[in-house]
Design an enzyme around this catalytic site. Structure first.
Site, PDB file in Angstrom:
ATOM      1  CG  PHE A 782     -39.784 -12.152  14.769  1.00 16.46           C
ATOM      2  CD1 PHE A 782     -39.506 -10.808  15.002  1.00 16.46           C
ATOM      3  CD2 PHE A 782     -40.665 -12.485  13.753  1.00 16.46           C
ATOM      4  CE1 PHE A 782     -40.112  -9.818  14.231  1.00 16.46           C
ATOM      5  CE2 PHE A 782     -41.269 -11.515  12.985  1.00 16.46           C
ATOM      6  CZ  PHE A 782     -40.995 -10.175  13.218  1.00 16.46           C
ATOM      7  CG  HIS A 783     -44.221 -10.364  19.591  1.00 16.01           C
ATOM      8  ND1 HIS A 783     -45.076  -9.648  18.795  1.00 16.01           N
ATOM      9  CD2 HIS A 783     -44.964 -10.750  20.664  1.00 16.01           C
ATOM     10  CE1 HIS A 783     -46.273  -9.594  19.343  1.00 16.01           C
ATOM     11  NE2 HIS A 783     -46.242 -10.260  20.473  1.00 16.01           N
ATOM     12  CB  SER A 784     -44.689 -10.049  13.624  1.00 16.08           C
ATOM     13  OG  SER A 784     -45.113  -9.126  12.637  1.00 16.08           O
TER      14      SER A 784
END
Length: 976
Positions: A782-784
């Site tokens: 995941f990349h916020s």
């Protein structure tokens, strides 16, 4: 009559060898020779050639005996063929004879060095034999005496031979990569058919030997076939000069595309490090240099000094000599400006001759296919780009040297116009032509400069339901070639509204659908764009070059910025207006192409100019150069097919410490695979991942399939080099900066998510289920969103917390969260809702990268410095996989104090420890940092070997491949 018997001897001995070995092998060792590494009888029921001739006695001895006996007739046939085809002043017969002898030697090589003896040597000799078959086959067709029957048979058999390679490679991939039962049997039938076609092709020589027996006996007195009419596949009169001209045109076209595609990736380096517009983006305007040709004086100088202009364009290749990124960028910009100016000048100057103009356009177009082929062979990096050098796989010096030779050959003919004549036609239609050029350039560059780009457009994760870059890229190249040849032979059909409608349909299907249906649209648009090359570029060359090419490149630049803006909207003025509108980009491209088609369809056929002299008008007849370029296109596709075979994965995908049931997982933000000094960083990334013994790694900022990133894919290189399965994550048409997953463990299922992002950039996530030592383990990558977009990060934390909490399986999150430990959104990611624990809550130095877990025994954690590879460290954790669900539950019930108790390195087993290589000062700028040494945790292995067999019985692998788990669909949806 004696000559007739030689081809029969050459045919009967090999047939006896192969068929005899097949009969004996099936009679004595049937079940053994049909068995391969995955399956046996009854899934596989027909043996391959290699298994038949190389694995068992006595069939191996029988085969080698008759192949040895065939060497004499085959050598005699090659010699006699040379005698009846040689003539004074011709070198082609000598060349073909040499290929025939080399081919015979390669046959002996892979016959007597079997795959059992030395698999690699056997493959090299076999591939060399296939490659040498191309010039031997085409040469024999070109030199055939005027016997229609023999010529017809040769063409049919040659077409069948090379056409069989395509399905044969396909079924080999189905067997080797996808492990499809029965695929190897189908592959074997195609493999055996190659033997029959090959032998039959040489047998056709009987016809020529019977009619020319007297000429052969009287060599000194005969004209040796002088006066043969060779109206066949190649030129009516082959000459090395014309072959070298064709090679120079194609290679110089390759240089143009290599230089143009390198501009975006070198410009991108600067806004990447500035995190916004840097000012260096202005260099994209170097492509509009053809506007200078509006001035008569400059146009005259340009036409008269084409060699100087083309040599100057090689500055783009020579830029790798410069280490400073800024100066290297300016060298590339100058090279691009000269490349665009020189090609526009040459096309304008050659427009007086249909043959010479068409030849140049073909070289330019085939240069793109060659560029895509080379990028495929180098796993999406171009070895002559200025971000490459010797240490990371570049062949810059070789490419530059060949470029100089190609330019010297490319410019060896005098220009057909002086440039001092009155302005070429500059009516309103030139603006329509410019639109067509812009749409064509953008389509070729954005979609076809790498064969994996459109495959990743339609990629949706595991189970695999569509094409794969490494194994199906050859389909894209094949359709590109088919389209180019169609546009060459039927330019008015390619430029018709019917073809345009088909192209629009292909673009729509590519944009709106996924998997194989979407890829069918990709193949349609690939063929259509290449079919337009000859008619549109040739048409533009006869207009004002300043308008057709200068304005065309300007509009092309607008399209480039448009397709960047749709994903970079958070960093550019006006970006939100085109946020996530790839469909608008595709529509704009097709509208520009429609303008070009309208101009083509409204322009009457152009008569040949009556003012040109005979030497100027026809230095090469169209049918001649078309055959040279057609043969070159076939050769490029064969090279692509051979590269595909070499790239078929052969790894066993074994984890590093399987005996300890250990997962070593990492998270790394790789900065688009450009290091701090603007060099491609894949090799350095591979080395660190391999030396840290990672079994699973999440990579962020990985979507490189845009013009500004060079249309690359780092994950292909890493997966093949490291022996890992790969999920690219959301594709380039999903408007993210990319998230990818690499795993030593099989990926049973993966879904892609685009998290809520009402303000800033889209946040990509992958939810994958792995088969880890018989247990199902979920991995999230995941990349916020950015720090400035607080609402986005709040909504994304809630989404991910719910997603992680939706699984009761052991799980790991490899992420970029943009939060401080123990504060704010951290408490949503680490919460009762998600069920996740922080790998080390006491590590208060983090801001971006986090590893969370549940249901696993966390045993070690480390932070490794990045050196100059990227701007973010590599974080790594080690987990032991429990043998049962009950043990995972017991781990979750343990208290926080027990869970986070640390111990000394000497108190944990050897297999749990991180490599000592990076202790202290480390190596190559990589070392354990922040807390200097890895941390280890006191959690016993527990469980028992007897529990391992439970594994997938809880939720089986078959449940995933069937697409249902407890009545719930697992394919997933895109979260918008």
């Amino acid at each position: 009559m004696a000559c007739d018997a030689i081809p029969f001897g050459d045919a009967s001995m090999p047939l006896t060898a192969f068929l005899g070995a097949l009969v004996v092998g099936c009679a004595l060792h049937y079940r053994k020779i049909v068995k391969n590494e995955w399956f046996g009888y009854p899934d596989e029921w027909f043996p391959s050639v290699s298994a038949t001739i190389g694995d068992r006695y006595p069939e191996r001895a029988l085969f080698q005996l008759f192949i040895a006996l065939s060497t004499g007739p085959r050598t005699a046939m090659v010699g006699l063929w040379y005698l009846i085809t040689r003539r004074p002043g011709r070198t082609l017969p000598e060349f073909v004879a040499g290929m025939g002898l080399l081919r015979t030697l390669m046959l002996a090589g892979w016959t007597f060095v079997t795959s059992t003896d030395d698999h690699d040597s056997h493959d090299v000799l076999m591939i060399s034999y296939l490659v040498l078959t191309l010039p031997w086959t085409l040469g024999c067709i070109a030199l055939s005496p005027p016997n229609p029957k023999a010529v017809k048979y040769r063409k049919y058999l040659a077409g069948a031979f090379f056409g069989t390679l395509v399905p044969m490679i396909y079924f080999y991939i189905q067997h080797k990569v996808h492990r499809v039962p029965g695929a190897y049997t189908t592959y074997a039938f195609f493999e055996w058919s190659l033997i029959l076609y090959d032998v039959a092709f040489d047998t056709v020589t009987t016809i020529d030997f019977s009619t020319l027996e007297v000429a052969i006996l009287d060599v000194r007195g005969s004209p040796n076939g002088e006066g043969f009419s060779l109206d066949h596949l190649l030129a009516p009169r082959f000459t090395w000069a014309e072959a070298l001209d064709t090679a120079a045109e194609i290679y110089h076209g390759f240089v143009f595309w290599s230089t143009l595609t390198s501009l975006g990736v070198t410009v991108w380096y600067f806004p990447l490090w500035h995190m916004g517009i840097s000012g260096y983006e202005a260099l994209v305007l170097t492509t509009i240099s053809p506007v200078l040709l509006a001035n008569k004086t400059i146009r005259s100088l340009a036409v008269s000094n084409q060699r100087l202009l083309h040599l100057s364009s090689l500055a783009g290749l020579a830029a790798y000599f410069i280490s400073a990124p800024t100066l290297r960028l300016f060298a590339v910009g100058f090279g691009v400006a000269m490349a665009c100016l020189s090609w526009a000048t040459t096309l304008y100057a050659e427009s007086a001759s249909d043959a010479r103009l068409e030849s140049k356009v073909l070289g330019w177009s085939l240069g793109l296919i060659l560029s895509a082929t080379v990028k495929f062979a180098w796993r999406t990096n171009n070895p002559v780009w200025p971000i490459m050098h010797a240490d990371n796989g570049g062949w810059n010096g070789t490419g530059l040297a060949l470029g100089v030779l190609a330019v010297l050959r490319f410019t060896n003919k005098a220009p057909l116009v002086s440039g001092q004549a009155p302005n070429p036609r500059n009516d309103a239609s030139a603006y329509l032509t410019a639109c067509g050029i812009a749409g064509l350039l953008f389509g070729l560059h954005s979609l076809l400069s790498d064969t994996s780009t459109m495959i990743l457009w339609v990629w949706e994760g595991y189970p695999i339901r569509g094409p794969i870059s490494a194994t199906h890229g050859w389909l894209t190249a094949a359709f590109m070639t088919i389209g180019l040849l169609l546009g060459l032979q039927r330019p008015y059909l390619a430029g018709s509204w019917l073809a345009y409608a088909l192209g629009c349909a292909g673009a729509a299907v590519l944009t709106l659908r996924h998997n194989w249906i979407g890829y069918c649209g990709a193949l349609a648009i690939a063929a259509y764009l290449m079919a337009l090359c000859v008619p549109i570029v040739s048409h533009a060359a006869r207009k004002s070059p300043a308008t057709s090419f200068g304005l065309g490149f300007l509009l092309y630049n607008v399209m480039v910025l448009f397709h960047v803006w749709v994903v970079a909207y958070a960093f550019v003025p006006g970006g939100p207006l085109v946020r996530e509108r790839t469909d608008w980009v595709m529509l704009s491209m097709m509208l520009l192409l429609g303008c070009g088609v309208f101009d083509l369809s409204s322009t009457p056929p152009r008569p040949q100019s009556p003012n040109m002299t005979a030497p100027q008008m026809a230095p090469r007849r169209p049918s001649q150069h078309r055959r040279y370029h057609g043969a070159a296109a076939l050769l490029v596709n064969i090279l692509f097919a051979l590269a595909t075979v070499r790239r078929v994965p052969s790894n066993d995908y074994q984890p590093h410490h399987g005996e300890d049931r250990l997962i070593t997982a990492g998270i790394w933000t790789v900065h688009f695979s450009l290091d701090n000094d603007m060099w491609s960083s894949e090799n350095r990334m591979r080395n660190l991942i391999q030396e840290m013994e990672l079994d699973v790694v999440g990579l962020l900022e990985t979507d490189l399939q845009r013009i500004i990133m060079g249309n690359r894919d780092t994950t292909q290189f890493l997966a093949e080099e490291l022996g890992m399965y790969v999920d690219y994550g959301p594709g380039p048409n999903k408007h993210t900066w990319g998230a990818a997953l690499l795993s030593k463990f099989p990926i049973l299922n993966s879904t892609h998510h685009l998290l809520p992002s009402p303000v800033g950039e889209l946040a990509p996530a992958i939810h994958a289920t792995l088969d880890v030592y018989g247990r199902l383990v979920d991995v999230f990558v995941f990349h916020s969103g950015q720090e400035e977009d607080k609402l986005d990060r709040l909504l994304q934390s809630e989404y991910m917390s719910g997603l992680m909490g939706s699984t009761d399986k052991p799980a790991v999150l490899l992420s970029y969260l943009v939060t401080k430990p123990l504060r704010g959104n951290y408490n949503r990611y680490v919460s009762d809702v998600s069920g996740m624990h922080d790998v080390d809550p006491s590590d208060d130095d983090r801001w971006c990268e986090y590893i969370l877990y549940k249901g696993l025994k966390r045993v070690a954690y480390a932070r490794v410095s990045r050196s100059t590879i990227t701007d973010t460290e590599l974080q790594v954790a080690k987990f032991v996989v429990p043998g049962s669900r009950e043990e995972s539950v017991a781990l979750e019930e343990a208290g926080e104090e027990e869970r986070d108790r640390r111990v000394d390195e000497g108190d944990v087993p050897e297999g749990w420890r991180f490599p000592a290589l990076f202790k202290g000062e480390g190596v190559r700028g990589h070392r354990y940092h922040v807390f200097d040494e890895p941390r280890y945790y006191d959690r016993g292995v527990g469980g028992g070997q007897e529990e391992e067999e439970e594994g997938l019985n809880e939720v089986g692998v078959d449940d995933f491949t069937n697409g249902v788990v407890e009545g719930k669909g697992i394919w997933g949806i895109w979260g918008w």
